[in-house]
Design an enzyme around this catalytic site. Sequence first.
Site, short mmCIF file in Angstrom:
data_model
loop_
_atom_site.label_atom_id
_atom_site.label_comp_id
_atom_site.label_asym_id
_atom_site.label_seq_id
_atom_site.Cartn_x
_atom_site.Cartn_y
_atom_site.Cartn_z
N ARG A 150 0.85 -1.19 0.00
CA ARG A 150 0.00 0.00 0.00
C ARG A 150 0.89 1.24 0.00
O ARG A 150 2.01 1.21 0.52
CB ARG A 150 -0.91 0.01 1.24
N LYS A 174 -2.02 -2.60 7.93
CA LYS A 174 -3.22 -2.17 8.65
C LYS A 174 -3.22 -2.74 10.07
O LYS A 174 -2.85 -3.89 10.27
CB LYS A 174 -4.48 -2.64 7.91
N HIS A 243 -2.27 2.63 -5.74
CA HIS A 243 -2.97 1.40 -5.33
C HIS A 243 -3.22 0.47 -6.51
O HIS A 243 -3.37 -0.75 -6.32
CB HIS A 243 -4.28 1.75 -4.64
N ARG A 246 -0.76 -2.25 -6.69
CA ARG A 246 -1.07 -3.36 -5.77
C ARG A 246 -2.06 -4.32 -6.43
O ARG A 246 -1.87 -5.54 -6.39
CB ARG A 246 -1.65 -2.78 -4.48
N HIS A 269 -3.28 -9.53 3.65
CA HIS A 269 -4.72 -9.61 3.88
C HIS A 269 -5.00 -10.55 5.05
O HIS A 269 -4.47 -11.66 5.10
CB HIS A 269 -5.44 -10.16 2.64
N TYR A 278 -9.27 -10.91 -6.76
CA TYR A 278 -8.32 -10.81 -7.88
C TYR A 278 -8.48 -11.96 -8.87
O TYR A 278 -8.05 -11.87 -10.01
CB TYR A 278 -6.89 -10.75 -7.35
#
Length: 306
Positions: A150, A174, A243, A246, A269, A278
């Site tokens: 990110r 995150k 982004h 990514r 994730h 994806y």
Amino acid sequence: MNYTEQVEKYLEYCEFRKELDWNTLKAYRIDLRQFFEYTMEDIPGKEKIEDYITELHKKFKQKTIKRKIASVKAYYNFLEEREIISDNPFRKIKVGFKESIILPRIIPREEIEELLNFMYAQENKSNVKVHKFWLRDIAVIETLFATGARVYEISNIREDSVNLNTGLIRLMGKGGKERYIQIASSEILDLLKNYYKENAKEIKQSGFFFVNNRGCRYTEQSIRLMLKKYTKLAGIERNITPHMFRHSFATYLIEEGVDISCVQQILGHSSIKTTQIYIHVAAKKQAEILRESHPRNRMNILKFVA
């Protein structure tokens, strides 16, 4: 106690007890401010909350609505745990709704190639200052594509998080989740070494690996503007954002047959459901599967003659 004081106590709890990162705290602060600006009460009840949720549906996309409701719900859970309220109105509110799937936007391979080739062609060793900043810009874009990180993860890479001997980079994702990712390309690693060599003084002083013209952290917004500038100069009409690298990174790995659980781990994730989106955009792999495995291939059907 009015809501302003109570929200500050909650955010303090989130920062120091739950150890949430700055971006999450910022989102909570914005979401709660909007909630109280609408309700105009210290502790709004079920009816007011229902009205606010309806208002959110009028103004925002589903993903944003979901986040804003979650922010308010988490706040009410905090009030209940602290026994500030005895009856949590969210226990009687149905907030579930069907969220539409928005496929991630990717950059076509040829445009990534076009952009990188244009950037490499801009190298100017005759001007030391210009060369330093060029090295930084190409290093940032190559790192975005090499890691699938990110933009805020790239912007916040610390000097001591990069091992230029092994190519291992520590990223802070995150919720303060730490992960390591390998720069597998020797060419990109050499580029990062050259960038560091030319900017070592500023990097050591700031503590951040990627630095701006003033020797401070190269911010997310500066990276976005830099990418926009090079995209325009390269004559690419598509609005390419950091982004999107990514999204492209993940999609092209899946197209090359990389297991989705590996992609999940690389991207950081927490749920594989986030990574599975994806699969929908991995068109090359989909076409290959249909070409090789479609049942029609094993049927005896007369050939069409043009």
